[in-house]
Scaffold this active site. Structure first.
Site, PDB file in Angstrom:
ATOM      1  CB  ALA A  11      -1.059   0.041   1.200  1.00  0.00           C
ATOM      2  CG  MET A  13       5.113   6.346  -3.051  1.00  0.00           C
ATOM      3  SD  MET A  13       4.124   7.479  -1.955  1.00  0.00           S
ATOM      4  CE  MET A  13       4.078   8.874  -3.064  1.00  0.00           C
ATOM      5  CB  ILE A  14       2.872   1.395  -7.001  1.00  0.00           C
ATOM      6  CG1 ILE A  14       4.184   2.215  -7.640  1.00  0.00           C
ATOM      7  CG2 ILE A  14       2.204   0.918  -8.374  1.00  0.00           C
ATOM      8  CD1 ILE A  14       5.179   1.155  -8.304  1.00  0.00           C
ATOM      9  N   GLY A  15       0.716   1.329  -4.817  1.00  0.00           N
ATOM     10  CA  GLY A  15      -0.144   0.582  -4.146  1.00  0.00           C
ATOM     11  C   GLY A  15      -1.537   1.748  -3.955  1.00  0.00           C
ATOM     12  CG  ASN A  96      12.115  -6.159  -3.024  1.00  0.00           C
ATOM     13  OD1 ASN A  96      11.907  -5.783  -2.198  1.00  0.00           O
ATOM     14  ND2 ASN A  96      12.186  -5.086  -4.403  1.00  0.00           N
ATOM     15  CB  ILE A 119       4.484  -3.729 -10.078  1.00  0.00           C
ATOM     16  CG1 ILE A 119       3.026  -3.673 -10.790  1.00  0.00           C
ATOM     17  CG2 ILE A 119       5.164  -2.288 -10.394  1.00  0.00           C
ATOM     18  CD1 ILE A 119       2.279  -2.535 -10.585  1.00  0.00           C
ATOM     19  CG  ASN A 121      11.933  -3.083 -10.461  1.00  0.00           C
ATOM     20  OD1 ASN A 121      11.501  -3.619 -11.589  1.00  0.00           O
ATOM     21  ND2 ASN A 121      11.623  -1.547 -10.385  1.00  0.00           N
ATOM     22  NE  ARG A 152       9.116   5.471 -17.126  1.00  0.00           N
ATOM     23  CZ  ARG A 152       9.482   4.505 -16.236  1.00  0.00           C
ATOM     24  NH1 ARG A 152      10.331   3.559 -16.439  1.00  0.00           N
ATOM     25  NH2 ARG A 152       9.285   4.878 -15.071  1.00  0.00           N
ATOM     26  CG  HIS A 176      11.352  -3.265 -16.054  1.00  0.00           C
ATOM     27  ND1 HIS A 176      11.052  -1.982 -16.763  1.00  0.00           N
ATOM     28  CD2 HIS A 176      11.378  -2.672 -14.818  1.00  0.00           C
ATOM     29  CE1 HIS A 176      10.679  -1.241 -16.195  1.00  0.00           C
ATOM     30  NE2 HIS A 176      11.135  -1.284 -14.804  1.00  0.00           N
TER      31      HIS A 176
HETATM   32  P1  A3D Z   1       6.646   1.925  -1.514  1.00  0.00           P
HETATM   33  O1  A3D Z   1       6.076   3.125  -1.623  1.00  0.00           O
HETATM   34  O2  A3D Z   1       8.007   1.770  -0.739  1.00  0.00           O
HETATM   35  O3  A3D Z   1       5.646   0.795  -1.245  1.00  0.00           O
HETATM   36  C1  A3D Z   1       5.911  -0.576  -1.197  1.00  0.00           C
HETATM   37  C2  A3D Z   1       5.406  -0.954   0.086  1.00  0.00           C
HETATM   38  O4  A3D Z   1       5.425  -2.418   0.377  1.00  0.00           O
HETATM   39  C3  A3D Z   1       5.513  -0.274   1.588  1.00  0.00           C
HETATM   40  O5  A3D Z   1       4.176   0.409   1.868  1.00  0.00           O
HETATM   41  C4  A3D Z   1       5.820  -1.452   2.366  1.00  0.00           C
HETATM   42  O6  A3D Z   1       5.340  -1.338   3.891  1.00  0.00           O
HETATM   43  C5  A3D Z   1       5.409  -2.487   1.675  1.00  0.00           C
HETATM   44  N1  A3D Z   1       5.922  -3.888   1.942  1.00  0.00           N
HETATM   45  C6  A3D Z   1       7.262  -4.139   2.204  1.00  0.00           C
HETATM   46  N2  A3D Z   1       7.339  -5.745   2.670  1.00  0.00           N
HETATM   47  C7  A3D Z   1       6.095  -5.984   2.508  1.00  0.00           C
HETATM   48  C8  A3D Z   1       5.659  -7.390   2.721  1.00  0.00           C
HETATM   49  N3  A3D Z   1       6.311  -8.403   3.061  1.00  0.00           N
HETATM   50  N4  A3D Z   1       4.460  -7.617   2.299  1.00  0.00           N
HETATM   51  C9  A3D Z   1       3.491  -6.175   1.936  1.00  0.00           C
HETATM   52  N5  A3D Z   1       3.866  -5.150   1.767  1.00  0.00           N
HETATM   53  C10 A3D Z   1       5.123  -5.097   1.986  1.00  0.00           C
HETATM   54  O7  A3D Z   1       6.984   1.375  -3.141  1.00  0.00           O
HETATM   55  P2  A3D Z   1       6.446   1.876  -4.629  1.00  0.00           P
HETATM   56  O8  A3D Z   1       4.978   1.739  -4.513  1.00  0.00           O
HETATM   57  O9  A3D Z   1       6.974   3.210  -5.048  1.00  0.00           O
HETATM   58  O10 A3D Z   1       7.005   0.743  -5.283  1.00  0.00           O
HETATM   59  C11 A3D Z   1       7.016  -0.721  -5.355  1.00  0.00           C
HETATM   60  C12 A3D Z   1       7.751  -1.653  -6.038  1.00  0.00           C
HETATM   61  O11 A3D Z   1       7.428  -1.458  -7.353  1.00  0.00           O
HETATM   62  C13 A3D Z   1       9.277  -1.581  -5.963  1.00  0.00           C
HETATM   63  O12 A3D Z   1       9.860  -2.867  -5.726  1.00  0.00           O
HETATM   64  C14 A3D Z   1       9.696  -0.639  -7.331  1.00  0.00           C
HETATM   65  O13 A3D Z   1      11.058  -0.789  -7.508  1.00  0.00           O
HETATM   66  C15 A3D Z   1       8.614  -1.387  -8.133  1.00  0.00           C
HETATM   67  N6  A3D Z   1       8.366  -0.688  -9.389  1.00  0.00           N
HETATM   68  C16 A3D Z   1       8.466  -1.396 -10.499  1.00  0.00           C
HETATM   69  C17 A3D Z   1       8.530  -0.527 -11.822  1.00  0.00           C
HETATM   70  C18 A3D Z   1       8.344  -1.375 -12.944  1.00  0.00           C
HETATM   71  O14 A3D Z   1       7.944  -1.005 -14.157  1.00  0.00           O
HETATM   72  C19 A3D Z   1       8.519  -2.924 -12.896  1.00  0.00           C
HETATM   73  C20 A3D Z   1       8.236   0.807 -11.867  1.00  0.00           C
HETATM   74  C21 A3D Z   1       8.267   1.583 -10.571  1.00  0.00           C
HETATM   75  C22 A3D Z   1       8.239   0.666  -9.286  1.00  0.00           C
END
Ligand code: A3D
Length: 320
Positions: A11, A13-15, A96, A119, A121, A152, A176
């Site tokens: 939950a 930034m992306i969530g 991860n 999603i 990484n 992009r 990716h």
């Molecule tokens: P962020 O806002 O840190 O959210 C990640 C969430 O995961 C946090 O709220 C954490 O508390 C939660 N979390 C950590 N461990 C666990 C667990 N074991 N079970 C459940 N929740 C947990 O990150 P974000 O939302 O910005 O990015 C999330 C992921 O997407 C990262 O790995 C990024 O690198 C990846 N990402 C991928 C792309 C692609 O194009 C593939 C693009 C942008 C980000």
């Protein structure tokens, strides 16, 4: 018809952005799961209060209990740690991988019939590990990267050519990462091959090369600007398009990290390829003809993915 259920694991930034988009589009009821106590509940409450203003009835709840994702139709996984400046996607591997184990177990026990979009990484390795840990069929687990990378590429092309982004159909293959393969030979603007339109518009081949390079580094460019995390609006929008293709049985051909076994000379690997998404999940993978140069670029990219998988297997005995 009962409402669909969308579970969002992570939950952050992306969530949070996914939840907002899914609610606005009335895709179904939404469950936000996170290990951080209070974050999914707080975001769910905040987002629910957008409902009266935006006019959506989607029910949004937050939880720290996997049982609440029971029966989800779609699960989108962003749990984990995002990149910080100077960190490569691969640096995230060890952290991860453990998260994917916990998430895979949670999905296996509670939502084994879901279409799962990963999603987290480093994407191509994490989606592979998530599939292994969850035990779901390969066609029901997919990674989001190609839709974003192509978006992009399309954005930069539209800016350079001075055309609407709606007319750009851009194409990116491979893993990716910095070795991804933006394929100009299959990229068109209103059906016109981009190389042809470049000649007509007097755009030098070097300019297209620069755009390809910028696309490859597109994620890093945003990380360097944000300083505290990585991109989230476009990644969330991309995953929503994939979820809609599944829920609506749209049969869209979208570039995604799908399981490839046989095609493209690959042997049981998750990597970015054009895939048909419909009610069956990943229903087909389209094998396109590539030039020798594109083939060798794709090989560099898939070799990088294989290296990551080997690292995952070395870190977790159960993956061997
Ligand atoms: P962020 O806002 O840190 O959210 C990640 C969430 O995961 C946090 O709220 C954490 O508390 C939660 N979390 C950590 N461990 C666990 C667990 N074991 N079970 C459940 N929740 C947990 O990150 P974000 O939302 O910005 O990015 C999330 C992921 O997407 C990262 O790995 C990024 O690198 C990846 N990402 C991928 C792309 C692609 O194009 C593939 C693009 C942008 C980000």
């Amino acid at each position: 018809m009962a409402r669909k259920k969308i579970a969002l694991i992570g939950a952050g930034m992306i969530g949070g952005t996914l939840a907002h988009l899914a609610a606005k589009k009335e895709m179904g009821d939404i469950v936000l799961f996170d290990i951080a106590e209070g974050i999914p509940q707080g975001k769910a409450l905040d987002l629910s209060q957008c409902g009266p203003i935006e006019g959506f009835d989607a029910r949004i709840t937050g939880t720290n209990d996997y049982k609440d994702i029971a029966g989800a139709d779609v699960v989108i996984v962003t749990a984990g740690v995002p990149r910080k400046p100077g960190m490569s996607r691969d640096d995230l591997l060890g952290i991860n991988l453990k998260v994917m184990k916990a998430v895979g177990d949670g999905i296996k026990a509670n939502a084994p019939d879901a279409f799962v979009i990963c999603i987290t990484n480093p994407l191509d390795a994490m989606v592979w590990a998530l599939r292994e840990f969850s035990g779901l069929p390969h066609e029901k687990v997919v990674g989001m990267a190609g839709v974003l990378d192509s978006a992009r590429f399309a954005t930069f092309l539209a800016w350079e050519f001075g055309v609407s982004v709606r007319d750009v159909n851009a194409f990116v293959l491979g893993g990716h990462g910095d070795t991804m393969v933006p394929v100009t030979s299959y990229t068109t603007i209103s059906g016109i091959p981009v190389n042809d339109l470049a000649k007509i518009r007097g755009i030098a081949p070097e300019k297209l090369d620069e755009i390809v390079k910028r696309t490859r580094g597109g994620g890093g460019e945003i990380v360097a600007l944000l300083k505290t995390g990585s991109a989230y609006y476009a990644p969330a929008t991309s995953a929503i398009a994939m979820a809609e293709a599944y829920l609506g049985d749209q049969k869209r051909i979208l570039p995604c990290a799908a399981y490839v076994d046989g095609k493209y000379g690959l042997d049981g690997l998750y990597v970015g390829v054009p895939a048909v998404i419909g009610a069956g999940g990943i229903e087909d993978i389209v094998e396109i003809e590539l030039s020798d140069e594109e083939k060798s670029n794709l090989k560099v990219s898939t070799d990088a993915v294989v290296e990551l998988l080997d690292a995952c297997k070395a870190m977790d005995e159960s993956l061997k």
